[in-house]
Design a protein around this motif. Structure first.
Motif, PDB file in Angstrom:
ATOM      1  N   ALA A 192       0.814  -1.219   0.000  1.00  0.00           N
ATOM      2  CA  ALA A 192       0.000   0.000   0.000  1.00  0.00           C
ATOM      3  C   ALA A 192       0.846   1.266   0.000  1.00  0.00           C
ATOM      4  CB  ALA A 192      -0.925  -0.004   1.215  1.00  0.00           C
ATOM      5  N   PHE A 193       1.936   1.272   0.744  1.00  0.00           N
ATOM      6  CA  PHE A 193       2.679   2.524   0.922  1.00  0.00           C
ATOM      7  C   PHE A 193       3.930   2.609   0.058  1.00  0.00           C
ATOM      8  CE2 PHE A 193       0.852   3.272   5.450  1.00  0.00           C
ATOM      9  CZ  PHE A 193      -0.333   3.670   4.864  1.00  0.00           C
ATOM     10  N   VAL A 194       4.306   1.514  -0.594  1.00  0.00           N
ATOM     11  CA  VAL A 194       5.474   1.570  -1.480  1.00  0.00           C
ATOM     12  C   VAL A 194       5.043   1.284  -2.919  1.00  0.00           C
ATOM     13  CG1 VAL A 194       7.737   0.591  -1.978  1.00  0.00           C
ATOM     14  CG2 VAL A 194       7.038   0.924   0.390  1.00  0.00           C
TER      15      VAL A 194
ATOM     16  N   VAL B 105       1.838   0.773  -4.369  1.00  0.00           N
ATOM     17  CA  VAL B 105       0.715   1.524  -4.963  1.00  0.00           C
ATOM     18  C   VAL B 105       1.089   2.981  -5.271  1.00  0.00           C
ATOM     19  CG1 VAL B 105      -1.645   2.313  -4.597  1.00  0.00           C
ATOM     20  CG2 VAL B 105      -1.018  -0.022  -4.031  1.00  0.00           C
ATOM     21  N   PRO B 106       1.755   3.695  -4.354  1.00  0.00           N
ATOM     22  CA  PRO B 106       2.171   5.064  -4.720  1.00  0.00           C
ATOM     23  C   PRO B 106       3.071   5.084  -5.941  1.00  0.00           C
ATOM     24  CG  PRO B 106       2.590   4.660  -2.405  1.00  0.00           C
ATOM     25  CD  PRO B 106       2.080   3.396  -2.970  1.00  0.00           C
ATOM     26  N   GLN B 107       3.922   4.071  -6.047  1.00  0.00           N
ATOM     27  CA  GLN B 107       4.804   4.017  -7.221  1.00  0.00           C
ATOM     28  C   GLN B 107       3.966   3.868  -8.491  1.00  0.00           C
ATOM     29  OE1 GLN B 107       7.821   4.612  -7.868  1.00  0.00           O
ATOM     30  NE2 GLN B 107       7.960   3.742  -9.924  1.00  0.00           N
TER      31      GLN B 107
ATOM     32  N   LEU C 178       1.834   7.310  -8.743  1.00  0.00           N
ATOM     33  CA  LEU C 178       2.530   8.592  -8.901  1.00  0.00           C
ATOM     34  C   LEU C 178       3.942   8.469  -9.451  1.00  0.00           C
ATOM     35  CD1 LEU C 178       1.619   9.937  -5.370  1.00  0.00           C
ATOM     36  CD2 LEU C 178       0.581  10.712  -7.489  1.00  0.00           C
TER      37      LEU C 178
ATOM     38  N   LEU D 194      15.120   1.974  -2.705  1.00  0.00           N
ATOM     39  CA  LEU D 194      14.198   2.911  -3.359  1.00  0.00           C
ATOM     40  C   LEU D 194      14.492   4.375  -3.053  1.00  0.00           C
ATOM     41  CD1 LEU D 194      10.819   1.026  -3.133  1.00  0.00           C
ATOM     42  CD2 LEU D 194      12.534   1.025  -4.919  1.00  0.00           C
TER      43      LEU D 194
ATOM     44  N   VAL E 138      13.005   6.626  -6.242  1.00  0.00           N
ATOM     45  CA  VAL E 138      11.699   6.747  -6.884  1.00  0.00           C
ATOM     46  C   VAL E 138      11.393   8.219  -7.098  1.00  0.00           C
ATOM     47  CG1 VAL E 138      10.671   4.588  -6.176  1.00  0.00           C
ATOM     48  CG2 VAL E 138      10.738   6.487  -4.579  1.00  0.00           C
TER      49      VAL E 138
ATOM     50  N   VAL F 245       6.715   9.843  -3.934  1.00  0.00           N
ATOM     51  CA  VAL F 245       6.822   8.414  -3.608  1.00  0.00           C
ATOM     52  C   VAL F 245       7.989   8.228  -2.635  1.00  0.00           C
ATOM     53  CG1 VAL F 245       6.975   6.095  -4.539  1.00  0.00           C
ATOM     54  CG2 VAL F 245       5.941   7.887  -5.893  1.00  0.00           C
TER      55      VAL F 245
ATOM     56  N   SER G 292       6.720   8.803   0.744  1.00  0.00           N
ATOM     57  CA  SER G 292       5.902   7.678   1.170  1.00  0.00           C
ATOM     58  C   SER G 292       6.789   6.546   1.690  1.00  0.00           C
ATOM     59  CB  SER G 292       5.059   7.218  -0.006  1.00  0.00           C
ATOM     60  OG  SER G 292       4.319   6.106   0.355  1.00  0.00           O
ATOM     61  N   VAL G 293       7.848   6.231   0.931  1.00  0.00           N
ATOM     62  CA  VAL G 293       8.749   5.153   1.343  1.00  0.00           C
ATOM     63  C   VAL G 293       9.410   5.519   2.674  1.00  0.00           C
ATOM     64  CG1 VAL G 293      10.848   3.896   0.736  1.00  0.00           C
ATOM     65  CG2 VAL G 293       9.154   4.399  -1.018  1.00  0.00           C
TER      66      VAL G 293
ATOM     67  N   TRP H  44       6.927   5.291   5.526  1.00  0.00           N
ATOM     68  CA  TRP H  44       6.613   3.881   5.778  1.00  0.00           C
ATOM     69  C   TRP H  44       7.733   3.253   6.589  1.00  0.00           C
ATOM     70  CZ3 TRP H  44       9.406  -0.317   3.548  1.00  0.00           C
ATOM     71  CH2 TRP H  44       8.842  -1.568   3.735  1.00  0.00           C
TER      72      TRP H  44
ATOM     73  N   TRP I 129       1.053  -0.037   9.529  1.00  0.00           N
ATOM     74  CA  TRP I 129       0.367   0.956   8.695  1.00  0.00           C
ATOM     75  C   TRP I 129       0.554   2.377   9.179  1.00  0.00           C
ATOM     76  CZ3 TRP I 129      -2.084  -0.334   4.201  1.00  0.00           C
ATOM     77  CH2 TRP I 129      -2.257  -1.699   3.983  1.00  0.00           C
TER      78      TRP I 129
ATOM     79  N   ILE J 282       2.471   7.545   7.912  1.00  0.00           N
ATOM     80  CA  ILE J 282       2.193   8.664   7.005  1.00  0.00           C
ATOM     81  C   ILE J 282       1.501   9.769   7.807  1.00  0.00           C
ATOM     82  CG2 ILE J 282       1.128   9.353   4.817  1.00  0.00           C
ATOM     83  CD1 ILE J 282       2.890   7.012   4.279  1.00  0.00           C
TER      84      ILE J 282
ATOM     85  N   TRP K  29      -5.927   9.073   0.811  1.00  0.00           N
ATOM     86  CA  TRP K  29      -6.238   7.744   1.353  1.00  0.00           C
ATOM     87  C   TRP K  29      -5.101   7.201   2.193  1.00  0.00           C
ATOM     88  CZ3 TRP K  29      -3.040   3.702   0.044  1.00  0.00           C
ATOM     89  CH2 TRP K  29      -2.284   3.813  -1.135  1.00  0.00           C
ATOM     90  N   MET K  30      -3.867   7.630   1.868  1.00  0.00           N
ATOM     91  CA  MET K  30      -2.733   7.075   2.594  1.00  0.00           C
ATOM     92  C   MET K  30      -2.695   7.576   4.028  1.00  0.00           C
ATOM     93  SD  MET K  30       0.053   7.271  -0.440  1.00  0.00           S
ATOM     94  CE  MET K  30       1.326   6.468   0.470  1.00  0.00           C
TER      95      MET K  30
END
Lengths: 290, 473
Positions: free
Chosen positions: A21-23, A25-27, A30, B187, B193, B197, B200-201, B204, B253, B256, B265-266
């Protein structure tokens, strides 16, 4: 739990779910984003930083500016202004049309002294009815979408920042703390490179109550030669150097300032509209060369 | 190692000696160093220009050095050391390849040092809780794998088939870290990335590191220590299992933040997960309550105090994170020191205190030398107020700061001014923690030195005692 395979299976399932979900799907969503077109000018946005500004991004990262400065603007909502430009030939029908949508502004002076804001509504759908009513009787109106929120009222930006703003940044540093103000639009807010240099050298010289540390190590203090350097900072008061000395920015300081001045994320986008659109950004290299 | 020859606890402890000495002594040194950087960073809030000429002390480098040394220097090696001992003791088996594990530990410490030098030179990665440059990150990954593989081999050679909750937690932590760490290195540093993103990584990773890894590793120690220190059985294995599952399912989870340029949604998922962390928190509270209630052991600043305070801090930090995940409150607390406050409580109050308890419990067994209880008590009575004085003013200051930030009529500088008092009290907390860290370092090093002194003494005694008998014969 008896067997070790259960433990590993549990860990694997839990972690792979959040990983997806966090690695992943965003990739997918986006990771391949490319330049978008601004609305309505249709310019390409964003443009990658070049030259000094790109080097300055590295200075920004290496000095850990992100621990005190965010680069993201939040937005709580929008207000929609309806501006009347032309009331048409038959002003009384126009006024009647406006009054039908918004009885509160049913006054003759509403349609004098144009252009003038005639209504402020909560969303674009509400403004549409008004636009329809006025254009139907031959009037001319424009709708301005103005984002609202505490960040925007502080002047930190014209709209919220979106993923599109960051696609050419690496390292992306949206930040999580605001010990100092947000910098997402510092380039349009404080566009004077000399102010920026003085602020880095002696923050209190330009902002009395600033708590920002001074970055004197980004400057060189040297004896004035035959001719004073044109680049030397113009400092007064406590922060001014002793007579016969001058403070000259190093390459790193000029790169950092070029980067700061390149920070603008106010282009009006379809997903984050701003009308009327802000003035276009000047080229970062011409600013930095000053 | 065959199943027929179960080693005695003493043999198991001595097989752990080499890796544990390396892991714990290095961790203690890094903890002291991290406090030095922590104090340097907080000095900036007293006197902003203090490091104007000094790149090493400037806030943007001292702060990442603090968090790098605290997490990678202190937390992970001490967690690994405790986990290794738990796997050996609970499995009734000697540690496999202790020498290789201690090489891995040395490599890890070397990697931490390389990372520190990189951060000082401005090669920080720019991601919070993942500050180290990529060359250092690769060293750490290799070192972790080296230690984790032999820890797993130790586990798989166990003589005791049935599993205790601490083993689940330790095993999951051994599995968790390489995954999140290697994903992040790849990443963010090798094949970065695009755009957000990256954020996000990084978030996470930070969520999994702080809310899952530290929790797994810390609770492994808590679930072992509480029954041992109170002489009561763990109440109960089922509740502990429930804590395990819920930490894995919800903890992963989190991370974020509510306000970010990522799709909504994240952050919504993350906030929901942060609220759901109340479930393992309540389960943990009941395990601890049921296990320790009626225990005859007095607390008095001893190991039980460390461990209980750790659980209390975990619960407070989790609760604060859950509250701050509600959208209406996040609007105030995001971008303030609030979140940093409860993270600090998690690190110093929960994890560090739990590790102190575990290390003070394990080290005498491994070294054969008791640690003076007064020095342990002294450590508790500076470290506990230190953790609270650092975290609580920051949490309160963060709320005040957030209220000013949300108030559109208040000038921005007001928001920094109201938080300032919290920082200044926080410096006192940081100093107390530093004193505690020095006591901890002294306790660890003295144990190790006295261990070798005892060996040397007995060797000398042996050598001198043998000669006359030989002469007489």
């Amino acid at each position: 739990m008896k067997s070790s395979s259960t433990i590993f299976l549990a860990a694997f399932i839990a972690l792979s779910a959040s990983w997806a979900a966090f690695v992943l799907v965003p990739q997918i969503q986006l990771g391949r984003a490319d330049q978008a077109k601004t609305v309505p000018a249709e310019d390409k946005y964003p443009v990658a930083r070049a030259g000094l500004a790109a080097q300055g991004a590295e200075v920004y990262r290496s000095l850990g500016c992100v621990y005190c400065h965010s680069q993201q603007v939040g937005q709580q909502g929008v207000k929609v202004e309806v501006v009347l430009f032309d009331a048409g030939t038959n002003t009384s029908t126009t006024l009647a049309a406006i009054a039908k949508v918004n009885p509160e502004i049913n006054k003759p002076e509403t349609i004098t002294g144009l252009p003038k804001e005639i209504a402020r509504v909560a969303d674009i759908a509400a403004s549409d009815a008004l636009v329809k009513a006025v254009t139907a009787v031959g009037g001319k109106v424009e709708v301005n979408v103005i984002p609202t929120g505490s960040d925007i009222s502080r002047g930190w930006g014209k709209r919220r920042t979106v993923a599109q703003d960051y696609i050419y940044d690496s390292v992306v540093q949206p930040g999580t703390r605001r010990a100092g103000p947000d910098l997402a639009n510092v380039g349009s807010r404080l566009a004077d490179p000399n102010w920026q240099l003085n602020h880095l050298y002696a923050p209190k010289s330009v902002l009395k109550d600033s708590v920002m540390p001074s970055y004197r190590f980004l400057f060189e203090k040297r004896k004035i030669g035959k001719v004073a350097s044109a680049e030397a900072l113009k400092l007064t008061g406590d922060s001014a150097p002793a007579a016969g000395f001058e403070i000259v920015p190093t390459d790193k300081a000029r790169q950092l300032v070029a980067y700061l001045l390149s920070l603008r994320s106010d282009a009006p986008l379809f997903e984050s509209p701003v009308t009327p659109p802000p003035a276009p950004a000047p080229s970062t290299n011409t600013v930095a060369a000053k | 190692m065959t199943a027929t020859s179960t080693p005695s606890p003493k043999q198991i402890d001595s097989s752990c000696r080499l890796p544990l000495f390396t892991l714990f002594s290095g961790a203690a040194v890094w903890l002291v160093m991290s406090c030095v950087f922590g104090i340097a960073a907080s000095m900036t809030f007293h006197k902003p220009d203090i490091f104007a000429e000094c790149t090493v002390g400037t806030y943007g480098r001292a702060y990442p050095a603090w968090s790098h040394l605290l997490v990678y220097g202190f937390a992970i090696p001490s967690g690994l050391g405790v986990g290794l001992w738990l796997l050996a003791r609970l499995g009734r088996v000697e540690v496999a390849k202790p020498f290789v594990i201690s090489i891995g530990a040395k490599l890890w410490h070397a990697g931490v040092l390389v990372g520190l030098v990189g951060i000082m030179n401005g090669q920080t990665s720019g991601y919070e809780w993942f500050e180290l440059p990529r060359y250092a990150a690769v060293i750490l990954l290799l070192a972790f794998m080296l230690m984790a593989i032999w820890a797993f081999v130790t586990y798989s050679r166990r003589n005791e088939e049935s599993l205790y909750p601490s083993q689940w937690f330790t095993l999951a932590s051994l599995f968790w870290f390489p995954w999140i760490f290697s994903t992040t290195i790849l990443l963010l540093q090798f094949f970065p990335v695009r755009g957000v993103v990256q954020s996000s990584v990084a978030w996470w990773f930070a969520g999994n590191l702080l809310n899952v890894w530290l929790t797994l590793s810390g609770l492994a120690a808590t679930f072992y220590l509480l029954p041992k220190l109170t002489n009561r059985p763990l109440q109960s294995h089922y509740l502990a299992l429930f804590v395990f599952w819920t930490v894995l399912i919800f903890g992963t989870w989190t991370g974020i933040p509510m306000h970010s340029p990522l799709p909504a949604w994240m952050s919504t998922l993350s906030s929901a997960a942060a609220v759901m962390m109340i479930v393992p928190m309540l389960a943990l509270a009941s395990v601890v309550f049921l296990t320790t209630i009626g225990a005859k052991t007095a607390c008095g600043g001893g190991l039980l105090c460390f461990s209980k305070f750790g659980v209390l801090s975990f619960n407070l930090a989790t609760l604060a994170a859950a509250i701050a995940a509600c959208p209406a409150i996040a609007r105030i607390t995001d971008f303030t020191w609030f979140n940093h406050g409860h993270t600090t409580l998690r690190l110093y109050g929960f994890f560090a205190m739990t590790m102190f308890a575990a290390i003070y419990y394990i080290l005498p067994k491994v070294s054969g030398v008791e640690i003076c209880p007064r020095r342990i008590k002294g450590h508790f009575w500076v470290a506990m107020p230190g953790a609270l004085l650092l975290a609580v003013p920051m949490i309160i200051g963060g709320i005040k700061q957030g209220l000013k930030l949300a108030d559109m009529s208040a000038p921005f500088l007001d928001s920094t001014k109201v938080a300032m008092l919290g920082f200044r009290i926080g410096t006192l907390g940081e100093v107390l923690i530093a004193i505690g860290a020095l006591i901890f370092l002294a306790n660890v090093l003295l144990s190790i030195i006295s261990h070798y002194r005892v060996i040397a003494k007995s060797a000398i005694a042996d050598a001198t005692a043998k000669q006359p008998t030989e002469v007489r014969l």
